[in-house]
Scaffold this motif. Sequence first.
Motif, PDB file in Angstrom:
ATOM      1  N   THR A 188      -6.374   2.240   1.769  1.00 17.93           N
ATOM      2  CA  THR A 188      -6.011   3.187   0.611  1.00 17.93           C
ATOM      3  C   THR A 188      -4.625   2.788   0.131  1.00 17.93           C
ATOM      4  N   VAL A 189      -4.769   2.430  -1.110  1.00 16.80           N
ATOM      5  CA  VAL A 189      -3.333   2.157  -2.082  1.00 16.80           C
ATOM      6  C   VAL A 189      -3.024   3.504  -2.674  1.00 16.80           C
ATOM      7  N   LYS A 190      -1.863   4.110  -2.189  1.00 12.08           N
ATOM      8  CA  LYS A 190      -1.601   5.377  -2.765  1.00 12.08           C
ATOM      9  C   LYS A 190      -0.953   5.112  -4.282  1.00 12.08           C
ATOM     10  N   ILE A 222      -9.816  -6.872   0.217  1.00 11.19           N
ATOM     11  CA  ILE A 222      -9.188  -6.308   1.284  1.00 11.19           C
ATOM     12  C   ILE A 222      -8.834  -4.932   0.819  1.00 11.19           C
ATOM     13  N   ALA A 223      -8.594  -4.386  -0.401  1.00 12.82           N
ATOM     14  CA  ALA A 223      -8.423  -3.012  -0.872  1.00 12.82           C
ATOM     15  C   ALA A 223      -9.581  -2.415  -1.435  1.00 12.82           C
ATOM     16  N   GLU A 224     -10.825  -3.173  -1.082  1.00 14.27           N
ATOM     17  CA  GLU A 224     -11.899  -2.366  -1.471  1.00 14.27           C
ATOM     18  C   GLU A 224     -12.473  -0.971  -0.956  1.00 14.27           C
ATOM     19  N   VAL A 236       0.741  -1.392  -0.055  1.00 14.78           N
ATOM     20  CA  VAL A 236       0.162   0.011   0.182  1.00 14.78           C
ATOM     21  C   VAL A 236       1.003   1.224   0.083  1.00 14.78           C
ATOM     22  N   ALA A 237       2.210   1.161   0.337  1.00 16.81           N
ATOM     23  CA  ALA A 237       2.995   2.318   0.319  1.00 16.81           C
ATOM     24  C   ALA A 237       3.282   2.974  -1.061  1.00 16.81           C
ATOM     25  N   GLU A 238       3.516   4.290  -0.964  1.00 15.62           N
ATOM     26  CA  GLU A 238       3.343   5.091  -2.337  1.00 15.62           C
ATOM     27  C   GLU A 238       4.787   4.651  -3.011  1.00 15.62           C
ATOM     28  N   SER A 239       4.665   4.512  -4.420  1.00 15.13           N
ATOM     29  CA  SER A 239       5.688   4.108  -5.266  1.00 15.13           C
ATOM     30  C   SER A 239       6.983   4.740  -5.391  1.00 15.13           C
ATOM     31  N   ARG A 287      -9.378   8.271  -6.309  1.00 16.84           N
ATOM     32  CA  ARG A 287      -9.151   8.845  -5.027  1.00 16.84           C
ATOM     33  C   ARG A 287      -8.203  10.086  -5.030  1.00 16.84           C
ATOM     34  N   GLU A 288      -7.257  10.218  -5.675  1.00 24.60           N
ATOM     35  CA  GLU A 288      -6.321  11.063  -5.915  1.00 24.60           C
ATOM     36  C   GLU A 288      -6.123  12.057  -7.229  1.00 24.60           C
TER      37      GLU A 288
END
Length: 827
Positions: free
Chosen positions: A282-284, A276-278, A260-263, A328-329
């Motif tokens: 938040t997957v950045k 699980i990520a539904e 889930v961490a930012e690339s 989301r972003e």
Amino acid sequence: MGHLPIDAILPELMERLNEHKSTVLAASPGAGKTTRVPLTLLDAPWLDGQRIVMLEPRRIAARSAARYMAAQLGEQVGETVGYRVRLDTRIGPKTRIEVITEGVLTRMLQSDPALEGIGIVIFDEFHERHLHSDLGLALCLQTQSLLRDDLRLLVMSATIDTASVSELLGGAPIVISEGKAYPVDTHYLAGPSMGRIEDAAARTVASAIQRHDGDALVFLPGAGEIRRVHSLLASMSLGAEIRITPLYGNLSPEAQDHAVAESAPGERKIVLSTSIAESSVTVKGVRIVVDSGLSRIPRFSPRTGMARLETVPVSAASADQRRGRAGREAPGVCYRLWSEQEHRQLQPQSDPELMNTDLAPLALELAAWGVGDPEELQWLNLPPIGAYKHAVELLNQLGALDQLHPGKLTSHGKAMAELGMHPRLSHMVLKAVELGIGAEACELAALLSDRDLLPGSRSVDVRLRQEALHGGHSAGEADETAIRRIANEASQWMRAVGVRKAAGGGSSNSCGILLAMAYPDRIAQRRGDGRFLLRSGRGAVVPELQSLSGAAYLAVAELEDGGTDSRIRLAAPITQEELEFHCAEQLDIEQEVKWDRASESVRARRRLRIGAIVLKEGPLPDPDPELVMQALMEGIMTHGIAILPWTKASRQLQARIELMHHHNPEWPDVSDSMLIDTLREWLGPYIGGMRSRADLGKLNLTSILESRLSWQERETLEKEVPTHLTVPSGSRIPVDYSNPEAPALAVRLQELFGLRQTPRIAGGKLPITIHLLSPAHRPVQVTNDLTSFWEQAYFEVKKDLKGRYPKHYWPDNPLEAAPTSRAKPRL
């Protein structure tokens, strides 16, 4: 802190919570409710320094939310903000916000029903409707009603039916935050060319990652599909900057955080995730969503007592949640691997977990809470009656419930509830501690609570998993992270029950015994060719031929219900001697005394059985005489009354009594049907000690039937319904009473010469039907009016008989002739 959409309604939310005990917050994904609301509530006057407890349905979301809020306060996790999840706790003496998973709340409530020191319980992402979230809300509502009228409850969700939740909370106010979502361009992909879902997903991701910017989030049903898509993508050479990472519940916390961490700068990632990520994670960096449209859920069958994982289409609400992850972003794109027509057919909301799952944990928690019937609590959906009844039956089988006080826990049941495991596993561990194998039981419980340690193995033998846990020959097939996680959980349970890890590792010798304790309803007996008979009477099969296919008995840990025979997924062998010793309280000694049609005798057998499984069987030397008599009666009823040793005399007596009954109902009814219906009454006293048709052959039915008559009735019977009639020739001829309305006398015509009137019986009320015979005893005439016969028919009969029997005496005047039983009368 930067501005988030939720900030606009925080004043309204604070006002509602200040005025009401309960509130519902509907906030769109990305609004910021999970991290903003708890921090805002810290200074609420009604909180008065008490703690905030927030439930997150998933461990990764709980840890992530706690870290983010701690960072916003410039602190480390465990200071003002902490979390408690399975096998991982970061709570300090100054912690005021506790982010916990749902099972933790249940444990808190059971240990302190009043939740002292807690001012508000927040149910985040309530739309996921996990079993423990529904249970936790039901228990909190009762706590609020009976013990803590100052306790606040806040239910937060993006897609829940807010009106229903508000009604459950006593008309709680609803606060709505619209949030901010960027536009997401949606594409539907479907058709025969799509192929299997893994191939379609891999092709779509490979194409999308080339056409669009940002990271990709791919929703797949389970870990197996994730591994296969990962392999397909890895073989496509997408570029050195592309990182492919899985995300599912049983990954280590480090692996989940990595997903889930930012690339990193210059890097792009493809996250292959389950549901699980539904919503709660938040997957950045995600701008691309590829959705298989499938989810894997357990469905419990009360009919079989088993659960199986089913891959099902997601609900429309879940599909929208997944789609929203791409916006989301920034603006994004969503590829749905189904058609628009299929989308219109999706059900609006997913079913709550408690409608399709094993309710044994719920039933144990309710009993520990002091509730015998779920209807005593307030639910958004009442637990299904059938599944709950099955759960109670299992708890009874495990010795958790008091038989004298329904719904109350035994001391063993209380200990089970305190452990916090599934009831099956807690029962197993507690019993194993008594036997001195508690450490092995804790390891086995940890193994069974996790996903299969050897997912690629075709063997169903649980002992291979135990060996892998201790570095055995199968260890290379197991995930090292999973081994550490299972070992850590086993160690925690060992500490909880006060046992130490066995030196040199655990033994697998007791695996079958332990599984039989945890799954007493899944003991199985071999029937041949890898097929087994379960204790319940259902069939089960070991897939493919393997070492356990030939085991005499199995204790089965995991079954997949389906078809005639359920598929055995995990099991261990157990011997008959072990079953008899360790399951002694569950064994039944059955005495079977029944009529055997083939041998026409009573067969007495003794069986030692556990449910439908017969462990031992042999002859029963001294069966209960009453049971023998019942079986003999069944045999007579099976074959009919004709099985009894009837003679001409006994049948005649039966017919004579029936004739009297026909004309006078006060006489006994001895018809065949009545004799069958009253077997015990009239035959019972005479068959003591008899066990076969041969024994029945010794009966004297004439004497037995006579015993049904009084002395006076016997006298009347002999007088009015005689066995024989003496005819003019002097012969005593038996009377045929088979037809009670027309008793008959078969006699040669010559023996009746001189007899003017038809003989009558029953006090002259009933004429005898006379069958007149030739000298060769062949019938020539039937009449019940002898006078008319002599006057009208005799002379025609005479002509015929005289021609056939010329040596016999055929007088012209039969009424004046001498009767004879010979050819001619004596001089």
